[in-house]
Design an enzyme around this catalytic site. Structure first.
Site, PDB file in Angstrom:
ATOM      1  N   PRO A  10     -69.929 -20.622 -82.963  1.00 40.17           N
ATOM      2  CA  PRO A  10     -69.595 -21.284 -84.213  1.00 40.17           C
ATOM      3  C   PRO A  10     -70.516 -22.446 -84.596  1.00 40.17           C
ATOM      4  CG  PRO A  10     -67.926 -21.707 -82.528  1.00 40.17           C
ATOM      5  CD  PRO A  10     -68.819 -20.626 -82.007  1.00 40.17           C
ATOM      6  N   ASN A  11     -70.837 -22.450 -85.858  1.00 44.16           N
ATOM      7  CA  ASN A  11     -71.620 -23.502 -86.535  1.00 44.16           C
ATOM      8  C   ASN A  11     -73.111 -23.456 -86.235  1.00 44.16           C
ATOM      9  OD1 ASN A  11     -69.350 -24.754 -87.857  1.00 44.16           O
ATOM     10  ND2 ASN A  11     -68.716 -25.432 -85.834  1.00 44.16           N
ATOM     11  N   ARG A  18     -78.399 -29.413 -90.608  1.00 42.19           N
ATOM     12  CA  ARG A  18     -77.608 -30.636 -90.445  1.00 42.19           C
ATOM     13  C   ARG A  18     -77.880 -31.206 -89.052  1.00 42.19           C
ATOM     14  NH1 ARG A  18     -72.883 -31.098 -93.484  1.00 42.19           N
ATOM     15  NH2 ARG A  18     -72.843 -33.160 -92.562  1.00 42.19           N
ATOM     16  N   TYR A  23     -79.590 -31.589 -82.885  1.00 45.75           N
ATOM     17  CA  TYR A  23     -79.922 -30.177 -82.655  1.00 45.75           C
ATOM     18  C   TYR A  23     -81.348 -29.787 -83.075  1.00 45.75           C
ATOM     19  CZ  TYR A  23     -74.890 -29.947 -81.910  1.00 45.75           C
ATOM     20  OH  TYR A  23     -73.623 -30.162 -81.425  1.00 45.75           O
ATOM     21  N   ASN A  74     -75.063 -19.076 -76.417  1.00 43.05           N
ATOM     22  CA  ASN A  74     -74.644 -20.449 -76.706  1.00 43.05           C
ATOM     23  C   ASN A  74     -73.275 -20.318 -77.386  1.00 43.05           C
ATOM     24  OD1 ASN A  74     -74.105 -23.005 -77.605  1.00 43.05           O
ATOM     25  ND2 ASN A  74     -76.161 -23.386 -78.414  1.00 43.05           N
ATOM     26  N   ALA A  77     -68.785 -24.684 -79.479  1.00 39.43           N
ATOM     27  CA  ALA A  77     -67.582 -25.403 -79.046  1.00 39.43           C
ATOM     28  C   ALA A  77     -66.631 -24.511 -78.241  1.00 39.43           C
ATOM     29  CB  ALA A  77     -66.867 -25.994 -80.262  1.00 39.43           C
ATOM     30  N   GLU A  98     -76.337 -19.283 -70.069  1.00 38.42           N
ATOM     31  CA  GLU A  98     -75.649 -20.139 -71.045  1.00 38.42           C
ATOM     32  C   GLU A  98     -76.634 -21.210 -71.513  1.00 38.42           C
ATOM     33  OE1 GLU A  98     -72.306 -22.107 -69.255  1.00 38.42           O
ATOM     34  OE2 GLU A  98     -71.839 -23.270 -71.055  1.00 38.42           O
ATOM     35  N   HIS A 100     -77.227 -24.583 -74.030  1.00 39.37           N
ATOM     36  CA  HIS A 100     -76.777 -25.631 -74.943  1.00 39.37           C
ATOM     37  C   HIS A 100     -78.006 -26.399 -75.389  1.00 39.37           C
ATOM     38  CE1 HIS A 100     -72.608 -24.883 -74.198  1.00 39.37           C
ATOM     39  NE2 HIS A 100     -72.893 -24.800 -72.914  1.00 39.37           N
ATOM     40  N   ARG A 107     -72.924 -36.350 -73.598  1.00 39.34           N
ATOM     41  CA  ARG A 107     -72.140 -36.512 -74.827  1.00 39.34           C
ATOM     42  C   ARG A 107     -70.656 -36.806 -74.500  1.00 39.34           C
ATOM     43  NH1 ARG A 107     -73.630 -31.851 -78.923  1.00 39.34           N
ATOM     44  NH2 ARG A 107     -72.607 -33.324 -80.331  1.00 39.34           N
TER      45      ARG A 107
HETATM   46  O1  CA2 Z   1     -75.568 -28.241 -77.587  1.00 38.70           O
HETATM   47  C1  CA2 Z   1     -75.148 -27.149 -77.948  1.00 38.70           C
HETATM   48  O2  CA2 Z   1     -75.870 -26.172 -78.134  1.00 38.70           O
HETATM   49  C2  CA2 Z   1     -73.654 -26.964 -78.239  1.00 38.70           C
HETATM   50  O3  CA2 Z   1     -73.256 -25.709 -77.712  1.00 38.70           O
HETATM   51  C3  CA2 Z   1     -73.516 -26.963 -79.761  1.00 38.70           C
HETATM   52  C4  CA2 Z   1     -72.068 -26.943 -80.233  1.00 38.70           C
HETATM   53  C5  CA2 Z   1     -71.234 -28.004 -79.533  1.00 38.70           C
HETATM   54  O4  CA2 Z   1     -69.881 -27.881 -79.903  1.00 38.70           O
HETATM   55  C6  CA2 Z   1     -71.357 -27.915 -78.027  1.00 38.70           C
HETATM   56  O5  CA2 Z   1     -70.599 -28.945 -77.440  1.00 38.70           O
HETATM   57  C7  CA2 Z   1     -72.800 -28.045 -77.584  1.00 38.70           C
HETATM   58  C8  CA2 Z   1     -72.003 -27.201 -81.738  1.00 38.70           C
HETATM   59  C9  CA2 Z   1     -72.860 -26.313 -82.555  1.00 38.70           C
HETATM   60  C10 CA2 Z   1     -72.939 -26.888 -83.916  1.00 38.70           C
HETATM   61  O6  CA2 Z   1     -74.217 -26.626 -84.396  1.00 38.70           O
HETATM   62  C11 CA2 Z   1     -74.641 -27.311 -85.466  1.00 38.70           C
HETATM   63  C12 CA2 Z   1     -75.986 -27.246 -85.737  1.00 38.70           C
HETATM   64  C13 CA2 Z   1     -76.505 -27.927 -86.797  1.00 38.70           C
HETATM   65  C14 CA2 Z   1     -75.667 -28.671 -87.617  1.00 38.70           C
HETATM   66  C15 CA2 Z   1     -74.327 -28.743 -87.351  1.00 38.70           C
HETATM   67  C16 CA2 Z   1     -73.805 -28.046 -86.275  1.00 38.70           C
END
Ligand code: CA2
Length: 146
Positions: A10-11, A18, A23, A74, A77, A98, A100, A107
């Site tokens: 997700p996301n 963003r 990221y 990946n 969340a 996996e 991240h 964090r």
């Molecule tokens: O660090 C990572 O890759 C995470 O898996 C990313 C997840 C987060 O919930 C994990 O704790 C760590 C969130 C992905 C959201 O991705 C976005 C990318 C750009 C803008 C907004 C969100």
């Protein structure tokens, strides 16, 4: 030659659009192009999948049982919440890496635990989007010996 699934949760479709401070600036399409090019150097093919829905991710992991020799995932969340994704991965016999993008251990404490790590053959956190390429390299190394 092997097929490898690269699954993003997700996301992650918002990558590069963003929160670049967390990221990075690369979009998901940029990451996929880099991983596909690297995989081609090793003679492997990567199928890229992204979903904001848990069930879809689980369905792809089931599909991988027949179709892929490794999964780079990946889970976003869902890493921190989904026993269902862990269960699906536990029913998969291939390699699991996996990834991240951020260093989840640096964090909030709710990001420190990942259910998926219990199944993963390797975990990369905090290597930015390069983590996907590093995972692919490791998969290629281990697939050579299988
Ligand atoms: O660090 C990572 O890759 C995470 O898996 C990313 C997840 C987060 O919930 C994990 O704790 C760590 C969130 C992905 C959201 O991705 C976005 C990318 C750009 C803008 C907004 C969100």
């Amino acid at each position: 030659m092997a097929t490898i699934f690269c699954i993003n949760g997700p996301n992650l479709n918002l990558l590069g659009k963003r929160q670049p401070e967390v990221y990075g600036h690369e979009t998901l399409a940029d990451v996929e192009a880099a991983v596909a090019a690297l995989a081609a150097d090793f003679g492997h093919t990567v199928r890229f999948l992204q979903s904001n829905r848990e069930y879809e991710i689980i369905e792809w992991i089931h599909e991988a049982r027949e179709a892929a020799r490794a999964i780079i995932i990946n889970p976003g969340a869902y890493s921190h919440t989904s026993v269902a994704i862990l269960d699906a991965l536990n029913a998969y016999d291939g390699l699991v890496f996996e990834v991240h993008i951020s260093n989840i251990h640096k964090r909030e404490s709710f990001r420190h635990h990942s259910y998926v790590s219990q199944r993963a053959d390797g975990v990369l956190a905090g290597f930015g989007t390069e983590g996907y390429e590093l995972a692919l390299r490791r998969a290629a190394t281990l697939l050579k010996g299988r």
